[in-house]
Design an enzyme around this catalytic site. Structure first.
Site, mmCIF file in Angstrom:
data_model
loop_
_atom_site.group_PDB
_atom_site.id
_atom_site.type_symbol
_atom_site.label_atom_id
_atom_site.label_comp_id
_atom_site.label_asym_id
_atom_site.label_seq_id
_atom_site.Cartn_x
_atom_site.Cartn_y
_atom_site.Cartn_z
ATOM 1 N N LEU A 389 -23.012 -15.728 52.075
ATOM 2 C CA LEU A 389 -22.678 -15.027 53.313
ATOM 3 C C LEU A 389 -21.175 -15.173 53.530
ATOM 4 O O LEU A 389 -20.595 -16.211 53.194
ATOM 5 C CB LEU A 389 -23.425 -15.628 54.516
ATOM 6 C CG LEU A 389 -24.955 -15.484 54.542
ATOM 7 C CD1 LEU A 389 -25.513 -16.213 55.753
ATOM 8 C CD2 LEU A 389 -25.363 -14.020 54.563
ATOM 9 N N ASP A 390 -20.539 -14.131 54.098
ATOM 10 C CA ASP A 390 -19.129 -14.244 54.440
ATOM 11 C C ASP A 390 -18.908 -15.455 55.335
ATOM 12 O O ASP A 390 -19.794 -15.856 56.103
ATOM 13 C CB ASP A 390 -18.650 -12.988 55.183
ATOM 14 C CG ASP A 390 -18.535 -11.789 54.265
ATOM 15 O OD1 ASP A 390 -18.583 -11.976 53.042
ATOM 16 O OD2 ASP A 390 -18.396 -10.662 54.794
ATOM 17 N N MET A 391 -17.714 -16.004 55.283
ATOM 18 C CA MET A 391 -17.377 -17.174 56.094
ATOM 19 C C MET A 391 -17.681 -16.939 57.573
ATOM 20 O O MET A 391 -18.203 -17.818 58.261
ATOM 21 C CB MET A 391 -15.896 -17.517 55.910
ATOM 22 C CG MET A 391 -15.408 -18.694 56.718
ATOM 23 S SD MET A 391 -13.664 -19.046 56.355
ATOM 24 C CE MET A 391 -13.389 -20.462 57.416
#
Length: 550
Positions: A389-391
């Site tokens: 998942l993106d940060m």
């Protein structure tokens, strides 16, 4: 060098004392002077109707808060590239190197390249060559048709000979006659092919000569363009905080890129810092704001701030700011590093990843899910994330506890057997409340990790969407990615060809401010050991409820 009178310095009356270090230009700055400077730039542009159409098509403007040697505060303003064909308009800082002088080196050699371009266009539109190609194609089609018809005659003759051989006993004379017939037909086919080529030589000669001339011109154009570009980069002599000077070629030679990209040194940030250092002004805070329509590939919103591009500007700014203390704007929110476990067995582990936490270790020394969970399970060296998942995205993240489980989950992701549901809060209301967005994506060549829409070389990216609730100018949505491209949901929401509604808090494709309101609510997959279908859900974070949409 600009040691003339500072015509581009605009005084500011700030209530707070100036800070001693500069805000990191690649992080959002909250300096109060930036809003004042940005308003002043907008007001100035409103008084320039001659630029209105050009700006409406899209233009980046920048401001830099600076402190003079006497302690006085002010700001500098810049625009990217040229404005109305000039790089030296009053009110704004001048270009680092003005290569647009009418009789200058660049213009003379640019005219030479333009002349070659016209010659290439003339050749590409040459009617004789087009007519020759059409005639050659007609003759080739006719030749192929005649050859195919004769091959059919040969096949029928062979079939007849085969039938005679199998049905009756042949004399030696009859067999010899059949062999002669076969040899004659093969020789005739060879003669036919040669005869049908008669008359094509003048056409192929004309086309060949044309293509060779075209190739030579294109090679010459490329050589002249590369030479001119190299000369141009050598003329951009960039100053840094220590008073040193390097050309763009020397700066990029020390970077991983090796060569400067086109347009390097012409963005707002390098122009602003160049002027500041040349006039002994201390830079304090920098912003870049987009005016006008968004480009077709990238996502830009009128009036929104953006950080400098990393491909063109970061190597330059790293050099120019060498020796300066940079103040990094840290996130205000505090978060526990004790991660919520949503599900666990001997094969897999599902955690509720908070926004602001990396999935796997990155370049910076910041916490990440994988490192935290490996510390929690020190004996399991095979523990790894099955996806990412993106940060800034929160929600369900699956980890595999062994190699077999990891391979099973990876296969499911590769074969699109995993279903993922995301919840997002976007600005505005989409024109269509339910549907599909399909926009191909690729990484930006000059500003990673930003993604751009590219209908020619981008990879297929598909997202299903459904509007759930709207209110206060916002829409709460369900998003289902059918493909797994980087930043896919963020781009599909923000891009004008998609929903044209950026996700709240999106610093790359929207206006930023607060956390990214994108949450991986659930993931459905087959258990890697039992094959049982599983759905794991993560509760909606409390930050979503603060917007009053529910």
């Amino acid at each position: 060098m600009y040691f003339c009178k500072m015509t581009a310095f605009h005084p500011l009356h700030l209530e707070l004392p100036m800070q001693k270090c500069m805000d990191d230009p690649f992080q959002p700055s909250a300096h109060q002077g930036l809003r004042m400077a940005e308003r002043a730039v907008a007001q100035y542009l409103e008084m320039q109707p001659q630029w209105r159409d050009e700006i409406a098509r899209g233009k980046m403007f920048g401001t830099l808060i600076v402190q003079a040697e006497d302690g006085g505060a002010g700001f500098l303003a810049a625009y990217s590239g040229q404005l109305a064909g000039r790089g030296d308009h009053p009110f704004f800082v001048p270009a680092v190197f003005d290569y647009l002088q009418p009789d200058g080196y660049f213009k003379r050699h640019e005219a030479e390249i333009t002349s070659i371009n016209r010659s290439i266009e003339h050749l590409e539109q040459e009617p004789r060559v087009e007519a020759a190609k059409m005639e050659l194609k007609r003759m080739e089609d006719q030749r192929q048709k005649a050859i195919e018809e004769y091959k059919n005659v040969m096949q029928r003759a062979k079939a007849r000979r085969d039938e005679l051989r199998s049905s009756t006993g042949l004399s030696a004379e009859q067999e010899a006659e059949m062999v002669r017939e076969s040899q004659h037909q093969k020789a005739e086919l060879k003669r036919m092919r040669k005869a049908l080529m008669t008359g094509t030589e003048p056409l192929t000669s004309l086309i060949g000569e044309y293509e060779e001339n075209l190739r030579r011109l294109k090679v010459l154009r490329r050589q002249l363009s590369e030479s001119l570009q190299q000369w141009l980069f050598s003329q951009f002599k960039m100053l840094n905080w220590r008073g040193e000077s390097l050309t763009l070629l020397e700066i990029f030679e020390q970077s991983t890129q090796q060569l400067p990209p086109a347009g390097a040194g012409e963005c707002c940030a390098p122009k602003l810092l160049q002027y500041a250092f040349a006039h002994r002004l201390r830079p304090v805070a920098l912003s870049e704001i987009w005016f006008g329509a968004s480009p077709k590939s990238e996502i830009r919103h009128h009036g929104h701030r953006y950080t400098p591009c990393r491909g063109k500007c970061k190597p330059i700014l790293d050099y120019m700011l060498r020796g300066m203390d940079l103040q990094v704007c840290r996130r205000e929110e505090k978060r526990s590093l004790e991660l919520e476990i949503l599900y666990e067995d001997a094969e897999i582990l599902a955690i509720n990843k908070p926004s602001g936490l990396l999935s796997v270790p990155g370049k910076d020394d910041v916490p990440d899910v994988l490192s935290l969970m490996r510390a929690k399970y020190p004996g399991n060296i095979e523990l790894t994330t099955a996806h990412r998942l993106d940060m800034d995205t929160s929600g369900v993240l699956i980890l595999a506890k062994n190699k077999q489980s990891f391979q099973s989950l990876q296969r499911q992701f590769t074969e699109h057997q995993v279903e993922k549901d995301y919840l997002a809060l976007v600005r505005g209301v989409p024109e269509v409340l339910t549907g599909t967005v399909e926009l191909p994506l690729r990484p930006s060549f000059t500003d990673r990790p930003r993604q751009v829409v590219d209908h020619e070389s981008g990879k297929r990216a598909v997202t299903r969407f459904q509007c759930l609730k709207s209110g206060n100018g916002l829409t709460f949505m369900k998003l289902q990615p059918c493909t797994g491209r980087t930043h896919q949901l963020r781009v599909h929401c923000a891009h004008a060809g998609g929903l044209a509604c950026p996700i709240v808090g999106d610093r790359l494709y929207g206006s930023g401010g607060g956390r990214l309101m994108l949450h991986a609510e659930s993931i459905t997959f087959s258990h890697p050991k039992t094959g049982e279908e599983m759905t794991i859900k993560a509760p909606l974070p409390r930050e979503f409820h603060a917007f009053g949409v529910f």
